[in-house]
Design a protein around this motif. Structure first.
Motif, short mmCIF file in Angstrom:
data_model
loop_
_atom_site.label_atom_id
_atom_site.label_comp_id
_atom_site.label_asym_id
_atom_site.label_seq_id
_atom_site.Cartn_x
_atom_site.Cartn_y
_atom_site.Cartn_z
N LYS A 1 3.18 -0.88 1.62
CA LYS A 1 4.53 -0.93 2.18
C LYS A 1 5.48 -1.70 1.26
O LYS A 1 6.57 -1.24 0.94
N VAL A 2 5.05 -2.90 0.83
CA VAL A 2 5.94 -3.73 0.03
C VAL A 2 6.05 -3.20 -1.40
O VAL A 2 7.13 -3.24 -2.01
N HIS A 3 4.96 -2.69 -1.95
CA HIS A 3 4.99 -2.19 -3.32
C HIS A 3 5.91 -0.98 -3.46
O HIS A 3 6.63 -0.84 -4.45
N ASN A 4 5.87 -0.11 -2.45
CA ASN A 4 6.68 1.11 -2.49
C ASN A 4 8.04 0.94 -1.82
O ASN A 4 8.84 1.88 -1.80
N LEU A 5 8.29 -0.26 -1.28
CA LEU A 5 9.53 -0.51 -0.53
C LEU A 5 9.74 0.57 0.53
O LEU A 5 10.84 1.09 0.72
N ASP A 6 8.63 0.90 1.20
CA ASP A 6 8.64 1.97 2.19
C ASP A 6 7.71 1.57 3.33
O ASP A 6 6.49 1.51 3.16
N ALA A 7 8.27 1.28 4.49
CA ALA A 7 7.48 0.83 5.63
C ALA A 7 6.51 1.89 6.13
O ALA A 7 5.56 1.57 6.87
N ALA A 8 6.74 3.14 5.74
CA ALA A 8 5.86 4.23 6.18
C ALA A 8 4.85 4.63 5.10
O ALA A 8 4.17 5.64 5.23
N ALA A 9 4.73 3.83 4.05
CA ALA A 9 3.87 4.20 2.92
C ALA A 9 2.39 4.22 3.30
O ALA A 9 1.59 4.92 2.67
N SER A 10 2.00 3.46 4.31
CA SER A 10 0.61 3.42 4.75
C SER A 10 0.59 3.02 6.22
O SER A 10 1.46 2.28 6.67
N THR A 11 -0.42 3.48 6.95
CA THR A 11 -0.48 3.23 8.38
C THR A 11 -1.80 2.57 8.78
O THR A 11 -2.78 2.61 8.03
N ALA A 12 -1.81 2.01 9.97
CA ALA A 12 -3.03 1.40 10.50
C ALA A 12 -4.14 2.44 10.65
O ALA A 12 -5.30 2.18 10.34
N GLU A 13 -3.76 3.61 11.13
CA GLU A 13 -4.75 4.66 11.33
C GLU A 13 -5.39 5.06 9.99
O GLU A 13 -6.61 5.28 9.91
N GLU A 14 -4.59 5.14 8.96
CA GLU A 14 -5.10 5.46 7.63
C GLU A 14 -6.05 4.38 7.14
O GLU A 14 -7.10 4.67 6.54
N ALA A 15 -5.72 3.11 7.40
CA ALA A 15 -6.58 2.01 6.98
C ALA A 15 -7.93 2.07 7.67
O ALA A 15 -8.97 1.82 7.05
N LEU A 16 -7.94 2.41 8.96
CA LEU A 16 -9.21 2.55 9.68
C LEU A 16 -10.05 3.68 9.09
O LEU A 16 -11.28 3.59 9.01
N GLU A 17 -9.40 4.74 8.66
CA GLU A 17 -10.13 5.85 8.03
C GLU A 17 -10.76 5.38 6.72
O GLU A 17 -11.91 5.72 6.42
N LEU A 18 -10.02 4.60 5.93
CA LEU A 18 -10.56 4.10 4.67
C LEU A 18 -11.83 3.28 4.90
O LEU A 18 -12.77 3.32 4.09
N ALA A 19 -11.87 2.52 5.99
CA ALA A 19 -12.96 1.59 6.25
C ALA A 19 -14.14 2.22 6.98
O ALA A 19 -15.18 1.58 7.13
N THR A 20 -13.99 3.47 7.44
CA THR A 20 -15.06 4.09 8.21
C THR A 20 -15.45 5.45 7.63
O THR A 20 -16.29 5.53 6.75
N ILE A 21 -14.80 6.51 8.09
CA ILE A 21 -15.21 7.85 7.70
C ILE A 21 -15.02 8.11 6.21
O ILE A 21 -15.82 8.80 5.58
N ASN A 22 -13.96 7.53 5.61
CA ASN A 22 -13.78 7.73 4.16
C ASN A 22 -14.84 6.99 3.36
O ASN A 22 -15.27 7.45 2.30
#
Length: 453
Positions: A325-346
């Protein structure tokens, strides 16, 4: 053992990403047999029943890149970039590390991982002689699922690579009848491994049908050296060696060109994001959005203990999201749901285990964790995914189940004597840090610390 978990909030991470309120899971012989509403699933009998009322039930978290041999260096160093840290801290530590220490070092790491909700980890162990037999004993004792390997490097000593490859081959043979343990070849990095060694590990991985695990494009310095010496970046160089394939897990992947991301996508390479490490060492920020949009599987890791200073995948999820979010200056650049995917199914996909773990689905291995939602810190629950990622920590993990076996319950490990482990780890750490002269070396680098009197 047959196990019934009922009355929980089930975060399945299945294809539909279902969240089941008042849900239940039936486990038979280490695999999930039923997932659904409690009133439907609880009609089946089980030898053991867990009432998960007030708890969330998640797939076990997957730490897709770490180095357990560095466990005792957590909280030691600060203010050093990767190469200065390696010269000042890691190499002296490794020279002092004894074989008998490695058992307790690895056990400390695994105990911490289980305690924070990690049920499977992908390890690249570093030691100067054969050691994987010790790591296998640790995994068998504590009950975690492990994908293990060891540094393979030949820049300083060609004999080291031969020893490490032999150790890996012996571990592959030893683990043929150990379903919780898989072995990978781990060529360390392009700066420490010749093209010949990368080629050899590629050949052996294909021959023995195992995966590969390496570091890649972690620092700007690495890319500068590669472009100067090889005339191309790390990704292009490894591609020229025909190293890549869907069985390759590459950690970091920060300094990438768009055309290199295309190569990774085309070859099916799996990437592991390590936000804590990349931030602490000031290595850079992974182009996460570009990788995901290109269809590259990205998983999540803690990296080594000195870089994250913990084994907490909840913190890693939060940092991964905030960093984008901060690196891209975009609050929608990454989501909580995406983070959970990275830590489990991905993570499961990265390790080619997606048919076995990574989600709570019928037929999969019963690797799962229970999160206590009743405390002040996680109240109120407005959205479970966002609450876990933005507010959770490993300290909220109440129970860990791996292969259908309860290895932690009520935050107490059932496979490890924690008091003995804490005492052993502290004693070994103090001895290693003192004998290796790390404090003096850090002081010489200008790293300050408060004196204890």
């Amino acid at each position: 053992m047959n196990l019934l978990i009922k009355n929980g909030l089930i975060v399945t991470m299945d294809g539909e990403r279902r969240v089941i309120k008042d849900g239940a899971i039936l486990v038979r012989d280490g695999r999930i047999e039923e997932v659904g509403k409690t009133h439907k699933v609880s009609k089946f009998s089980a030898e053991e029943v867990i009432d998960a009322r007030g708890k969330a039930v998640l797939p076990g978290l997957i730490n897709s890149h770490t180095h357990t041999h560095e466990t005792l260096l957590s909280g030691v160093s600060d203010c050093l970039e990767l190469y200065s840290w390696s010269d000042t801290v890691l190499q002296p530590y490794l020279k002092s590390l004894r074989r008998e220490d490695c058992y307790w070092v690895a056990l400390q790491a695994c105990a911490q991982m289980i305690g924070s909700g990690i049920t499977c980890y992908n390890d690249m162990f570093g030691y100067n002689s054969p050691i994987l037999d010790v790591i296998i004993k640790v995994i068998e004792r504590c009950g975690i699922r492990g994908v293990i390997g060891r540094y393979i490097r030949d820049a300083e000593d060609p004999k080291y690579a031969s020893m490490a490859i032999s150790d890996t081959l012996a571990a592959i043979e030893q683990c043929r009848d150990k379903p919780r343990i898989e072995v990978r070849f781990c060529p360390f990095t392009v700066l420490k491994c010749s093209g010949e060694t990368y080629g050899k590990t590629r050949e052996l991985a294909s021959k023995y049908d195992v995966g590969l695990h390496t570091h890649m494009a972690e620092t700007r310095k690495e890319i500068q050296i590669m472009e100067k010496e090889k005339g191309k970046g790390t990704v292009e160089y490894l591609d020229s060696l025909d190293f890549f394939g869907p069985d390759v897990v590459a950690a970091h992947a920060i300094w990438l060109k768009d055309e290199e991301i295309k190569i990774l996508s085309d070859k099916g390479v799996k990437i592991v994001h390590n936000p804590s490490s990349n931030m602490k060492l000031a290595s850079g920020v992974i182009p996460l959005r570009k990788l995901i949009d290109r269809g590259v599987t990205v998983a999540l890791g803690t990296d080594a203990a000195p870089f994250s200073d913990d084994w907490d995948m909840f913190i890693a999820m939060r940092l991964a999201t905030y960093l984008q979010k901060v690196h891209n200056l975009d609050a929608a650049a990454s989501t909580a749901e995406e983070a959970l995917e990275l830590a489990t199914i991905n993570g499961a996909k990265a390790l080619m285990l997606e048919d076995e773990i990574g989600s709570l689905e019928v037929g999969k291995k019963a690797d799962m964790i229970l999160i206590d939602l009743k405390g002040v810190g996680l109240t109120p629950i407005n959205d479970i995914a966002k609450k876990l990622v933005f507010c959770g920590t490993g300290c909220y993990v109440d129970a860990s189940i791996i292969d259908g076996e309860i290895v932690m319950e009520n935050r107490c490990l059932k496979t490890v004597d924690e008091s003995e482990l804490v005492e052993k780890s502290q004693t070994i750490a103090e001895d290693l840090i003192e004998s290796s002269g790390i404090w003096k070396s850090l002081e010489a680098q200008g790293v300050k610390r408060w004196k204890v009197i």
